[in-house]
Design an enzyme around this catalytic site. Structure first.
Site, PDB file in Angstrom:
ATOM      1  N   SER A 188     -38.922  -8.517  -0.152  1.00  0.00           N
ATOM      2  CA  SER A 188     -40.292  -8.985  -0.323  1.00  0.00           C
ATOM      3  C   SER A 188     -41.315  -7.884  -0.522  1.00  0.00           C
ATOM      4  O   SER A 188     -42.364  -8.121  -1.119  1.00  0.00           O
ATOM      5  CB  SER A 188     -40.699  -9.843   0.879  1.00  0.00           C
ATOM      6  OG  SER A 188     -40.633  -9.096   2.080  1.00  0.00           O
ATOM      7  N   HIS A 216     -37.786 -15.574  -1.766  1.00  0.00           N
ATOM      8  CA  HIS A 216     -38.620 -15.093  -2.868  1.00  0.00           C
ATOM      9  C   HIS A 216     -37.926 -15.245  -4.216  1.00  0.00           C
ATOM     10  O   HIS A 216     -38.218 -14.490  -5.148  1.00  0.00           O
ATOM     11  CB  HIS A 216     -39.017 -13.635  -2.638  1.00  0.00           C
ATOM     12  CG  HIS A 216     -40.061 -13.443  -1.592  1.00  0.00           C
ATOM     13  ND1 HIS A 216     -41.408 -13.589  -1.854  1.00  0.00           N
ATOM     14  CD2 HIS A 216     -39.955 -13.146  -0.275  1.00  0.00           C
ATOM     15  CE1 HIS A 216     -42.095 -13.364  -0.741  1.00  0.00           C
ATOM     16  NE2 HIS A 216     -41.245 -13.098   0.223  1.00  0.00           N
ATOM     17  N   LYS A 247     -43.022 -21.199  -0.416  1.00  0.00           N
ATOM     18  CA  LYS A 247     -43.362 -20.257  -1.481  1.00  0.00           C
ATOM     19  C   LYS A 247     -43.357 -20.993  -2.817  1.00  0.00           C
ATOM     20  O   LYS A 247     -44.240 -21.803  -3.080  1.00  0.00           O
ATOM     21  CB  LYS A 247     -42.425 -19.045  -1.427  1.00  0.00           C
ATOM     22  CG  LYS A 247     -42.638 -18.193  -0.174  1.00  0.00           C
ATOM     23  CD  LYS A 247     -41.782 -16.963  -0.157  1.00  0.00           C
ATOM     24  CE  LYS A 247     -42.158 -16.016   0.971  1.00  0.00           C
ATOM     25  NZ  LYS A 247     -42.101 -16.588   2.324  1.00  0.00           N
TER      26      LYS A 247
END
Length: 402
Positions: A188, A216, A247
């Site tokens: 990240s 991610h 996310k």
């Protein structure tokens, strides 16, 4: 008693501020989107948001919002219970089945967050006779989850396959019953992608399982947005995938473990964050199902995100900024000094671009950076405006290359 503690805490907070490591919270007065209105904690007014995990721009998508509203009427606001008591609705089981199919796994279990998901895996699956081999740059939730386990702990340098093999040999020679390799799919703070094909090859050679936190990546990495296992062609070779709904998949909250059926079943019986935390709010589960519907035809969003990412990385490099290499939507602009990174972030906010400076202990000392995150919600003009703001802020800061 607290008066003594108060002075100690104030001293610690003063030290954090003096070192340029204080993390203020800016308040926004609008829904999450490419542009947001900052109401406090910096320059007020509408600014371009380049620091959210809203990779596909779905956090305020009208169809997702409509699905959430409908879910409130059908399923209510909250479950007020854990899953095994009276906290399981049809919508939870439907989401677990959809995630399993999307990620190519046998079963899925929902958690309140991916932090909880990672916190619930290791203690459940591994004992003192087992070994976990972890990438040095893994997310804090993985590190904390490993600490809860009695398993022997091994660490290898970021994406260093030679060191990973050395640790696997060490664990094998030490008589480990089970061996689990765990890595972020995308790291990240750097935007680097784990070499999953090679990791799976080593796992096969040393009879180890593979776990990937793909928070991610899921939604926009890989041809179908199924994450780094799809990108590397190893969807059938990864044993455990953890991830978040917070996310690219709508940006709300919630996490999951998608894995072999026996692993998920054991987690349902013994994973403490699952057994002792309230069920995921049904409105989030229902909205997440709509997100999965949208992902089936989200190729244009993924393409636009890739184009935005390439444009930003190219323009910033041409302007003389150091951007960590790669093609992920996380584009870290390296600054070095923590105070300088914080100052640049403030200057950028004044110029209408909302970003955050990251420094120790989130990243190594001396490696402060501004982590820019691109979104499919950004226009080409937004990206070009962000680059121009970086150039102008650098000049105002008086840094090299201005």
């Amino acid at each position: 008693m607290f008066e003594t503690v108060r002075e100690d805490l104030r001293s610690t907070l003063d030290e954090i501020r003096a070192a340029g490591l204080h993390k203020p919270e800016r308040v926004i007065g609008t829904p999450q989107n490419a542009a947001v209105a900052v109401t406090s904690g910096g320059a007020a007014g509408e600014v371009l948001n380049f620091c959210a995990n809203n990779y596909l721009g779905l956090a305020d998508h009208p169809e997702v919002v409509a699905a959430a509203k409908d879910a409130l009427d059908r399923w209510g606001y909250g479950m007020a219970s854990v899953r095994f008591i009276c906290g399981t609705q049809e919508v939870h089981k439907e989401l677990e089945a959809r995630l399993s199919a999307f990620l190519g796994q046998e079963d899925t279990i929902l958690y309140s967050s991916c932090f909880d998901a990672n916190g619930g895996v290791f203690e459940t699956l591994l004992g003192a006779e087992d070994a976990v081999i972890s990438d040095a740059l893994n997310h804090a939730s993985i590190i904390d989850g490993i600490r809860l386990s009695k398993a022997r702990r091994f660490r290898y340098a970021n994406r260093d396959l030679a060191e990973l093999e050395a640790r696997l040999k060490e664990a094998t020679e030490g008589g480990a019953r089970r061996k689990l390799i765990v890595t972020d799919g995308v790291f990240s703070m750097d935007g680097y992608v784990a070499p999953l094909a090679e990791i799976c090859d080593l796992a096969d050679r040393y009879d180890a399982m593979v776990m990937v936190d793909d928070s991610h990546a899921v939604g926009f990495v890989g041809p179908g947005g199924r994450g780094t296992p799809e990108l590397h062609g190893v969807m059938d070779r990864v044993d455990i995938i953890t991830g978040t709904l917070g996310k690219a998949l709508g940006g709300a909250s919630g996490g999951y473990v998608a894995a072999r059926a026996e692993i998920v079943e054991l987690l349902r019986q013994r994973s403490r964050p699952y057994l002792f935390s309230n069920s995921l709010a049904p409105v989030i589960a229902a909205a997440s199902l709509k997100v999965l519907d949208l992902l089936e035809s989200a190729g244009d969003l993924r393409e636009h995100l890739a184009a935005n990412t390439a444009l930003f990385r190219t323009k910033m490099t041409e302007a003389g900024f150091e951007v960590l290499p790669g093609d992920h939507a996380i584009a870290p602009v390296m600054i070095g000094d923590a105070a300088e990174a914080a100052s640049m972030a403030e200057l950028l906010l004044e110029r209408g671009v909302y970003v955050i400076g990251f420094s120790y202990p989130v990243v190594p000392m001396g490696a402060a950076r501004i982590r820019v995150q691109l979104s499919a919600a950004h226009s080409t003009a937004d990206v070009e405006r962000a680059v121009a703001a970086f150039i102008d802020a650098r000049a105002a800061l008086g840094t090299a290359g201005a």
